[in-house]
Each structure stands twice: as C-alpha cells, then as structure tokens.
Design an enzyme around this catalytic site. Sequence first.
Site, PDB file in Angstrom:
ATOM      1  N   GLY A  28       0.798  -1.220   0.000  1.00 37.26           N
ATOM      2  CA  GLY A  28       0.000   0.000   0.000  1.00 37.26           C
ATOM      3  C   GLY A  28       0.830   1.268   0.000  1.00 37.26           C
ATOM      4  O   GLY A  28       2.021   1.252  -0.264  1.00 37.26           O
ATOM      5  N   HIS A  31       2.331   4.407  -5.164  1.00 31.43           N
ATOM      6  CA  HIS A  31       2.944   5.448  -5.992  1.00 31.43           C
ATOM      7  C   HIS A  31       3.018   4.935  -7.429  1.00 31.43           C
ATOM      8  O   HIS A  31       2.543   3.823  -7.717  1.00 31.43           O
ATOM      9  CB  HIS A  31       4.321   5.825  -5.431  1.00 31.43           C
ATOM     10  N   HIS A  34       4.150   1.284  -8.087  1.00 34.81           N
ATOM     11  CA  HIS A  34       3.085   0.277  -7.929  1.00 34.81           C
ATOM     12  C   HIS A  34       2.127   0.320  -9.124  1.00 34.81           C
ATOM     13  O   HIS A  34       1.726  -0.709  -9.658  1.00 34.81           O
ATOM     14  CB  HIS A  34       2.253   0.564  -6.667  1.00 34.81           C
ATOM     15  N   GLY A 144       8.309  -5.641  -8.881  1.00 35.27           N
ATOM     16  CA  GLY A 144       9.165  -4.572  -9.395  1.00 35.27           C
ATOM     17  C   GLY A 144      10.635  -4.934  -9.278  1.00 35.27           C
ATOM     18  O   GLY A 144      11.076  -5.489  -8.259  1.00 35.27           O
ATOM     19  N   GLN A 145      11.403  -4.559 -10.291  1.00 30.24           N
ATOM     20  CA  GLN A 145      12.856  -4.734 -10.264  1.00 30.24           C
ATOM     21  C   GLN A 145      13.482  -3.906  -9.133  1.00 30.24           C
ATOM     22  O   GLN A 145      14.588  -4.168  -8.696  1.00 30.24           O
ATOM     23  CB  GLN A 145      13.421  -4.314 -11.635  1.00 30.24           C
ATOM     24  N   SER A 182       9.508   4.969  -3.789  1.00 27.17           N
ATOM     25  CA  SER A 182       9.346   4.030  -2.679  1.00 27.17           C
ATOM     26  C   SER A 182       8.383   4.651  -1.677  1.00 27.17           C
ATOM     27  O   SER A 182       8.406   5.867  -1.464  1.00 27.17           O
ATOM     28  CB  SER A 182      10.701   3.808  -1.999  1.00 27.17           C
ATOM     29  N   SER A 183       7.563   3.822  -1.059  1.00 30.34           N
ATOM     30  CA  SER A 183       6.670   4.337  -0.014  1.00 30.34           C
ATOM     31  C   SER A 183       7.490   4.963   1.108  1.00 30.34           C
ATOM     32  O   SER A 183       7.059   5.903   1.763  1.00 30.34           O
ATOM     33  CB  SER A 183       5.812   3.204   0.552  1.00 30.34           C
ATOM     34  N   ARG A 184       8.709   4.438   1.331  1.00 38.02           N
ATOM     35  CA  ARG A 184       9.554   4.935   2.427  1.00 38.02           C
ATOM     36  C   ARG A 184      10.128   6.330   2.136  1.00 38.02           C
ATOM     37  O   ARG A 184      10.626   6.981   3.049  1.00 38.02           O
ATOM     38  CB  ARG A 184      10.682   3.949   2.732  1.00 38.02           C
TER      39      ARG A 184
HETATM   40  P1  AMP Z   1       5.921  -2.591  -1.715  1.00 37.80           P
HETATM   41  O1  AMP Z   1       4.568  -1.990  -1.516  1.00 37.80           O
HETATM   42  O2  AMP Z   1       7.050  -1.667  -1.392  1.00 37.80           O
HETATM   43  O3  AMP Z   1       6.046  -3.957  -1.074  1.00 37.80           O
HETATM   44  O4  AMP Z   1       6.054  -2.851  -3.289  1.00 37.80           O
HETATM   45  C1  AMP Z   1       5.128  -3.627  -3.976  1.00 37.80           C
HETATM   46  C2  AMP Z   1       5.665  -3.952  -5.338  1.00 37.80           C
HETATM   47  O5  AMP Z   1       5.915  -2.750  -6.057  1.00 37.80           O
HETATM   48  C3  AMP Z   1       7.004  -4.721  -5.272  1.00 37.80           C
HETATM   49  O6  AMP Z   1       7.018  -5.717  -6.274  1.00 37.80           O
HETATM   50  C4  AMP Z   1       7.997  -3.641  -5.555  1.00 37.80           C
HETATM   51  O7  AMP Z   1       9.207  -4.114  -6.122  1.00 37.80           O
HETATM   52  C5  AMP Z   1       7.245  -2.768  -6.539  1.00 37.80           C
HETATM   53  N1  AMP Z   1       7.812  -1.421  -6.555  1.00 37.80           N
HETATM   54  C6  AMP Z   1       8.053  -0.620  -5.492  1.00 37.80           C
HETATM   55  N2  AMP Z   1       8.651   0.525  -5.884  1.00 37.80           N
HETATM   56  C7  AMP Z   1       8.800   0.438  -7.233  1.00 37.80           C
HETATM   57  C8  AMP Z   1       9.355   1.294  -8.237  1.00 37.80           C
HETATM   58  N3  AMP Z   1       9.895   2.469  -7.934  1.00 37.80           N
HETATM   59  N4  AMP Z   1       9.338   0.880  -9.513  1.00 37.80           N
HETATM   60  C9  AMP Z   1       8.802  -0.331  -9.844  1.00 37.80           C
HETATM   61  N5  AMP Z   1       8.255  -1.184  -8.947  1.00 37.80           N
HETATM   62  C10 AMP Z   1       8.252  -0.816  -7.668  1.00 37.80           C
END
Ligand code: AMP
Length: 277
Positions: A28, A31, A34, A144-145, A182-184
């Site tokens: 969640g 951005h 996602h 995501g990579q 990044s959410s962070r």
């Molecule tokens: P998270 O919510 O951070 O667990 O991310 C969920 C998915 O989104 C994961 O597969 C991440 O690798 C992907 N993701 C997060 N940030 C990015 C980004 N900047 N570009 C592409 N994919 C992303």
Amino acid sequence: MQVIKEVSSLKEQRSSWTHPVGLVPTMGFLHEGHLSLVRRARAENATVVVTIFVNPTQFGPTEDLALYPRDMDRDLALLEHEGVHAVFAPPASEMYPEGYSTWVDMDGVTSLLEGALRPGHFRGVATVCNKLFNIAAPERAYFGQKDAQQVAVIKTMVQDLNMNLDIVVAPIVREPDGLAMSSRNAYLSPTERVAATVLCRALIAARSLRMGGCSDAGAIRTRMSDIVKEEPLATLEYATVVSPVSFKDLGSVEGSALAVIAVRIGSTRLIDNMLLD
Ligand code: AMP
C-alpha cells in the site's frame, strides 16, 4: 471494484473471475511504481487483483512496521481509477490467525545482502507471497525490479516448489531526479530527500565505469562507496556488484551484473539497483 478483507470471501469471488488473473502484491501507500505494475497487469490479464497488506512477518523487531505509511482510502481511489477488479486488504489476524505455524525457509539467495542485514525478512516475504498465490490462484504475479533480491527469491521459490504461475518483473520507476520511487521516501525531510539521490548517483557512476570498459567489480564498488561517503547525511550499508540470479559478489564483470546499494539517509533505509550490461 471489490474490496475484500477475508480469505474465504476472496476464494468465493475468484470462481466468478475471467482468466487469466494477474496479481499485484503491495504493502500500500501506492505510488507510480506500484501503478506501473497494475497497468502492466491490466494490459496482460482479464482480471487484476491487487493486495494491500503490510506484512508483519517481513519486518524485524527494530524496523518500521508500526510507522509504515498507510492511506487506504487514497489507495482504493487510485486502484479504482486504474480499473482494478478486486483489492484484497486483509487484517494481519486473517493472514496469521492464532496457531499459525507454517513458514517458507529458503537457502542461498535469502542469506545474502538484504537477507543478512534483515534476518527473517525473506522468510516473511516468501511465506506471504506463497499464501497470496494460493489464495488468489493467479496465472501471473507482478513484481518490481526495485526489489531485485525479492524478485530472485520469489522466482526461486516458484521454481523450486513447482508453483503454477508466471512471475513478471517490471522496471524501476524513478522520480525526475533519479530517486527510485518508494513508499519509504515519505519519511525523508526536504534536505534528506535531496541527499537520497546519492543512491542513483552511485549506481549511474557504476554503470558509466562499466560502459567505459571497466570489468573490475572491486573498482566499481570503491567508486560507489566513495560517492556515498561524500554525502554527509548518508550512511552506507552496502554497495556491491552481484550476479542478478544468485546475488553472490562478482570478482570481474563479464556477463550479466547488477549493481546493488543500500543506504541510510538519516533513519530511513533505502535500496536501489541498476543492471550494468
Ligand atoms: P511494496 O509496496 O514496497 O512492497 O512494493 C510492492 C511492489 O511494487 C514490489 O514488487 C515492488 O518491487 C514494486 N515497486 C516498489 N517501488 C517500485 C518502483 N519504484 N518501480 C517499480 N516497482 C516498484
């Protein structure tokens, strides 16, 4: 758009879904990174399911679980706008009820870098992804990579356990100044936000060295860490050149190589990576 909180309701709903089904697991606070996964899943599948779950088992005891940013209303509005069919957003008690006792433990790639610095992290990631794959039974799942080592872990798990889905990997989405979304990033103060570009600056320098003909991984590592050392708000956790499959350090760079970096900006831990070939 269906918003589902219980495993049993999702399993009931899924019999009405048109196939193929694409799953996008997230924590969640969405951005553009996602949303790029969601759009790719929409283009390639008849039904798209997004999960929003801040998975407690992938956070260490001193990590940011309680503080992790959340905005469910905004996330749901964004996903509705993208034409997502269902959102699965369970409470932790639904995923890990009283007496929960089964875990996916892996050797190899889970013990290095992120796995070494965040003990138990990949055990939590592999377990929750396994559960989400079983619950939603998608033909494809999108990652995501940006979290390159997570991709290697999930691909290995899917192969080792003969799971019946394809893992699709989408490129890193960046801010205009290069910072990986990044959410962070929401934790960063304005000055920290500027300093945070040091991750991609170091990665770009690594790639330039490689493109200039340098095949000495040690020299590339030194260049990256020197750039991070020049940034007063940054503390380097690692900057190295690895195999994109095993995540083992490379001595010399001939074939496929990935530069990976983890840096603390103040108290915020950020990761990024870039392919060198
Ligand atoms: P998270 O919510 O951070 O667990 O991310 C969920 C998915 O989104 C994961 O597969 C991440 O690798 C992907 N993701 C997060 N940030 C990015 C980004 N900047 N570009 C592409 N994919 C992303």
